[in-house]
Design a protein around this motif. Structure first.
Motif, PDB file in Angstrom:
ATOM      1  N   GLN A   3      23.741  -3.437  35.404  1.00  0.00           N
ATOM      2  CA  GLN A   3      22.640  -2.563  34.961  1.00  0.00           C
ATOM      3  C   GLN A   3      21.336  -3.198  35.436  1.00  0.00           C
ATOM      4  N   GLU A   4      20.884  -2.810  36.640  1.00  0.00           N
ATOM      5  CA  GLU A   4      19.781  -3.531  37.281  1.00  0.00           C
ATOM      6  C   GLU A   4      18.452  -3.423  36.548  1.00  0.00           C
ATOM      7  N   ASP A 199      26.462  -7.421  33.459  1.00  0.00           N
ATOM      8  CA  ASP A 199      27.604  -6.899  34.204  1.00  0.00           C
ATOM      9  C   ASP A 199      28.491  -6.143  33.220  1.00  0.00           C
ATOM     10  N   CYS A 200      28.508  -4.821  33.298  1.00  0.00           N
ATOM     11  CA  CYS A 200      29.245  -4.053  32.296  1.00  0.00           C
ATOM     12  C   CYS A 200      29.631  -2.690  32.847  1.00  0.00           C
ATOM     13  N   VAL A 224      23.220  -5.686  14.576  1.00  0.00           N
ATOM     14  CA  VAL A 224      22.552  -5.879  15.868  1.00  0.00           C
ATOM     15  C   VAL A 224      23.497  -6.638  16.792  1.00  0.00           C
ATOM     16  N   GLY A 225      23.611  -6.180  18.028  1.00  0.00           N
ATOM     17  CA  GLY A 225      24.466  -6.882  18.986  1.00  0.00           C
ATOM     18  C   GLY A 225      24.274  -6.301  20.369  1.00  0.00           C
ATOM     19  N   ARG A 226      25.038  -6.837  21.300  1.00  0.00           N
ATOM     20  CA  ARG A 226      24.934  -6.362  22.681  1.00  0.00           C
ATOM     21  C   ARG A 226      26.075  -5.398  22.953  1.00  0.00           C
ATOM     22  N   LEU A 227      25.756  -4.277  23.568  1.00  0.00           N
ATOM     23  CA  LEU A 227      26.784  -3.284  23.914  1.00  0.00           C
ATOM     24  C   LEU A 227      27.462  -3.754  25.210  1.00  0.00           C
ATOM     25  N   PHE A 228      28.694  -4.260  25.090  1.00  0.00           N
ATOM     26  CA  PHE A 228      29.366  -4.853  26.258  1.00  0.00           C
ATOM     27  C   PHE A 228      29.924  -3.797  27.205  1.00  0.00           C
ATOM     28  N   ALA A 271      25.726   0.701  28.159  1.00  0.00           N
ATOM     29  CA  ALA A 271      26.138  -0.707  28.066  1.00  0.00           C
ATOM     30  C   ALA A 271      25.114  -1.625  28.717  1.00  0.00           C
ATOM     31  N   GLY A 272      25.058  -2.883  28.213  1.00  0.00           N
ATOM     32  CA  GLY A 272      24.162  -3.889  28.780  1.00  0.00           C
ATOM     33  C   GLY A 272      22.944  -4.132  27.919  1.00  0.00           C
TER      34      GLY A 272
END
Length: 604
Positions: A3-4, A199-200, A224-228, A271-272
C-alpha cells in the motif's frame, strides 16, 4: 501487495531523548496546527501525570499527511517500566525512528526497545537528536549505535541504516550535522523513502489484531490495531477469536482511522492502515477480529512477565473517608480488575484471604502511576511494601529479578556510588570515563534498587543520574539489611502541636508539621537511633499564672520531610503501610495499637 500511500512508523528511544518533542515538530511541519495556533509543548503527553512527570506513559497514535502519503506515527514510552506498551505497539509498525541523544549516546533503554524492533525485522532510521547541545558528539554516537546493533545481532540490511541529525527543540533535521537546513523536511523525506510501505492483501479475508484498547463513555471499548489483510467496513459481520481460544460472532458498528491528533470515522478501510473499531464488546489485547468464512490467526502478543508486586487494601485508618470519596473494598477491587483488562503487562489477582488485591507490574514506577491515577479519581486505600516476584528454576533453586543499572556521576563521587551499590547487592560490570563524568554499569537485584536513588543522590550531592531496567532472573542473593533508623510513632489521635514537635525534632527528622491530623500508629518521623519510639505530638506547654522575664522564645521548626509516592513505597518496612488519599500520603504501622504491637513481637 504494498500500500504505497501508507507508512507505519514507531518512535523509540531512551527516556528524555526527545521523542514527544520530535512528534510535535513533525505535526507543525505537516501543517496540522495553524501558524498562529497556541499549542502546548509535548502535545501528545496529554494525561496529567505525563505532563507533570515529563515522561510518556501510554503509547499514542497520530497520523501526518505528507506528499499524499499518510504517515501513521506511534509515540512509545521510554521507561522500561512501561515496556509492555512498547512491545505490543511495535507489531503495528514497519519501521522505527530510533532517537538517540547526541551527547549521551545509546542508553540502557535504547537497547531494550531496539532489541524488540530488530527481532520484529523493522527498518531502523537513526535520528541523532539534540545536536545543538554543548558537548554533542554526533559522529561518535552513530558509531556507538552501530556497535550496539552488531551486539544485538542485526542483519546486514538493518545495519545499513539511514541517519538524520536533528534538534527537535529548534525544529530542524539535517542529512549532515553541519548543513544549514532549518526545517523537518529531510526527516519526512527519509521516512517516505526508507520505511517500507505495508505489505498486505486488501482483497484477502479480514484480519485485525488488537494491540491497544481505548475506552469511551459513549460506545464502551474501542479496539485499536493494524489491519493486516482485507477491507473492513461499517456493520461488517466478523468472528472474534479471544486469547484463550474462545470464539464468537459480532458486527463492527463503527470503523475509525487516525487523522492528525484525532480519529475520523470511515465507511470502509483497506489493509495496511492502523484502525480503531467499535463493536467488539469485551475487546482484549491480542484478540483477532477476522472473517467468518476464512478465519486468520496470528501469533499471540507476548509480553515480558511482571517483576514486582504490591497488595492494595481498603483503608483501615481512623481518618478514613474524610478526604476520599471511594473507600469501599468492593469498589477498590472492581477498579483494579477493570485496570487488568486494558493493562496487559500487569497481573491482578485477589489475595488468598480475600483481604486485598495483589497487583504485579514491571517496577515501582509502573505500580505508582496506577496508584496516583486512582487517588486522583477519589479513591482512598492503603498499600504494603512492594516485594519482588521470586521464581524457582528446574532444580528448585530460588531465582530473583536482576536489573541492569547505569549511573553517570562526577568522577570525584564514583567511589562512594560503588560503595552504595555494594551494600545493595550490586556487582559492577563496566566503568569508563567520559570527560569529568564516570559511567558505571551494575547488575543489581530488583530488591536492592528500592531507595537506592535517594542514597545515590545523598552521596553525590544530587549529581548522580541512574537508570535501571529488568535484565534477567538470576540466583537469589540472600537477605539485605533494611532501614537502620527506627520510627517515631504517634500515641494518640490528635492534631500535632508546635511545642511538642520542637522537642521531637532534636531526636530525629519529622514527617509532619504543626496542626496536622495524626492518629495512633501513624509514623510522624524518623528517629536518630535504632528501634521505634512512641511519641506524643499533641503535648502543649503548661502555662503558669506568672510572667517570666525570659518570655517564650519563638519556636523554630525545621520543615518536615515530605514523601512522593515512590519514595514512601521505598521507605517503608514489612510491618508498615502507605495510606494514600486524594490529598495526603501518610506512613503508618500495620498494627496501630502500641500494646498490640508488643504482644505480636513477643509471639514471634
Amino acid at each position: 501487495m504494498r500500500q504505497e500511500n501508507i507508512r507505519n512508523v514507531a518512535i523509540i528511544a531512551h527516556v528524555d531523548h526527545g521523542k514527544t518533542t520530535l512528534v510535535d515538530r513533525l505535526l507543525y511541519t505537516a501543517g496540522v496546527f495553524r501558524e498562529n495556533q497556541e499549542v502546548q509543548e509535548r502535545v501528545l503527553d496529554s494525561n496529567d501525570q505525563e505532563r507533570e512527570r515529563g515522561i510518556t506513559i501510554l503509547s499514542k497514535n497520530i497520523s501526518i499527511s505528507y506528499k499524499d502519503i499518510k504517515i501513521n506515527v506511534i509515540d512509545t514510552p521510554g521507561h522500561a517500566d512501561f515496556g509492555g506498551e512498547v512491545e505490543r505497539v511495535l507489531n503495528m509498525a514497519d519501521g522505527a525512528l530510533l532517537i538517540v541523544d547526541a551527547f549521551e549516546g545509546p542508553m540502557p533503554q535504547t537497547r531494550f526497545v531496539l532489541r524488540h524492533a530488530l527481532e520484529l525485522g523493522l527498518r531502523i532510521v537513526l535520528v541523532v537528536n539534540k545536536i545543538d547541545r554543548p558537548g554533542a558528539r554526533p559522529e561518535e554516537v552513530v558509531d556507538e549505535v552501530f556497535d550496539l546493533m552488531v551486539e544485538l545481532e542485526a542483519n546486514d540490511e538493518q545495519l545499513d541504516f539511514p541517519i538524520i541529525y536533528a534538534s527537535a527543540v529548534n525544529g530542524y533535521a539535517r542529512y549532515e550535522p553541519g548543513d544549514d537546513n532549518d526545517n523537518m523536511i529531510p526527516l519526512l523525506d527519509t521516512i517516505v523513502k526508507e520505511v517500507p510501505a505495508p505489505d498486505c492483501n486488501p482483497d484477502g479475508p479480514v484480519a485485525l489484531q488488537l494491540c491497544t484498547i481505548d475506552h469511551s463513555s459513549f460506545v464502551g471499548r474501542i479496539g485499536v490495531g493494524r489491519l493486516f489483510s482485507g477491507t473492513m467496513s461499517k456493520n461488517e459481520p466478523v468472528l472474534v477469536i479471544k486469547n484463550d481460544g474462545t470464539r464468537y460472532d459480532t458486527n463492527i458498528k463503527q470503523v475509525f482511522t487516525f487523522d492528525a491528533l484525532g480519529k475520523k470515522e470511515e465507511q470502509q478501510v483497506s489493509a495496511g492502515d492502523i484502525i480503531a473499531v467499535v463493536g467488539v464488546e469485551d475487546a482484549d489485547i491480542g484478540d483477532m477480529v477476522t472473517s467468518r468464512e476464512n478465519p486468520i490467526e496470528l501469533d499471540p502478543i507476548e509480553v515480558e512477565e511482571p517483576t514486582m508486586a504490591v497488595v492494595f487494601e481498603a483503608s483501615t485508618s481512623p481518618l478514613v473517608g474524610r478526604e476520599g470519596e471511594i473507600v469501599g473494598a468492593r469498589q477498590l477491587k472492581e477498579r483494579l480488575f477493570r485496570e487488568a483488562e486494558s493493562n496487559i503487562s500487569m497481573r491482578i489477582r485477589e489475595t488468598e484471604d480475600k483481604s486485598g488485591v495483589e497487583v504485579a507490574g514491571r517496577g515501582l514506577l509502573h505500580l505508582s502511576v496506577l496508584m496516583e491515577t486512582m487517588r486522583r479519581e477519589g479513591f482512598e486505600f492503603q498499600v504494603g511494601r512492594p516485594r519482588v516476584i521470586i521464581k524457582k528454576d528446574d532444580q528448585g533453586n530460588l531465582m530473583e529479578p536482576i536489573e541492569e543499572a547505569t549511573v553517570d556521576v562526577p568522577s570525584e563521587y564514583a567511589g562512594k556510588c560503588i560503595e552504595v551499590f555494594g551494600t545493595a547487592g550490586g556487582e559492577m560490570t563496566d566503568m569508563f570515563q567520559r570527560g569529568d563524568q564516570t559511567h558505571l554499569v551494575f547488575k543489581i537485584p530488583s530488591r536492592g534498587t528500592m531507595g537506592l536513588r535517594t542514597r545515590l543522590l545523598n552521596v553525590s550531592r544530587g549529581e548522580a543520574t541512574m537508570f535501571h531496567h529488568f535484565s534477567e532472573y538470576g540466583p537469589y542473593r540472600g537477605e539485605f539489611g533494611g532501614r537502620k533508623n527506627g520510627s517515631m510513632i504517634a500515641m494518640a489521635t490528635e492534631k500535632s502541636v508546635a511545642y511538642a514537635l520542637d522537642t521531637l525534632q532534636q531526636r530525629g527528622h519529622l514527617f509532619v508539621g504543626p496542626g496536622e491530623e495524626c492518629y495512633e500508629g501513624m509514623i510522624v518521623g524518623e528517629s536518630a537511633k535504632e528501634g521505634d519510639m512512641v511519641v506524643n505530638v499533641a503535648k502543649a506547654k503548661q502555662l503558669g499564672n506568672q510572667r517570666s522575664s525570659g518570655a517564650d522564645k519563638a519556636i523554630q521548626l525545621t520543615p518536615p520531610i515530605t514523601f512522593t509516592l515512590e519514595e514512601a513505597l521505598e521507605y517503608i518496612e514489612d510491618d508498615e503501610l502507605v495510606e494514600i488519599t486524594p490529598q495526603n500520603i501518610r506512613l503508618r504501622k500495620r498494627i496501630l495499637s502500641a500494646i498490640q504491637r508488643k504482644k505480636e513481637a513477643k509471639h514471634k
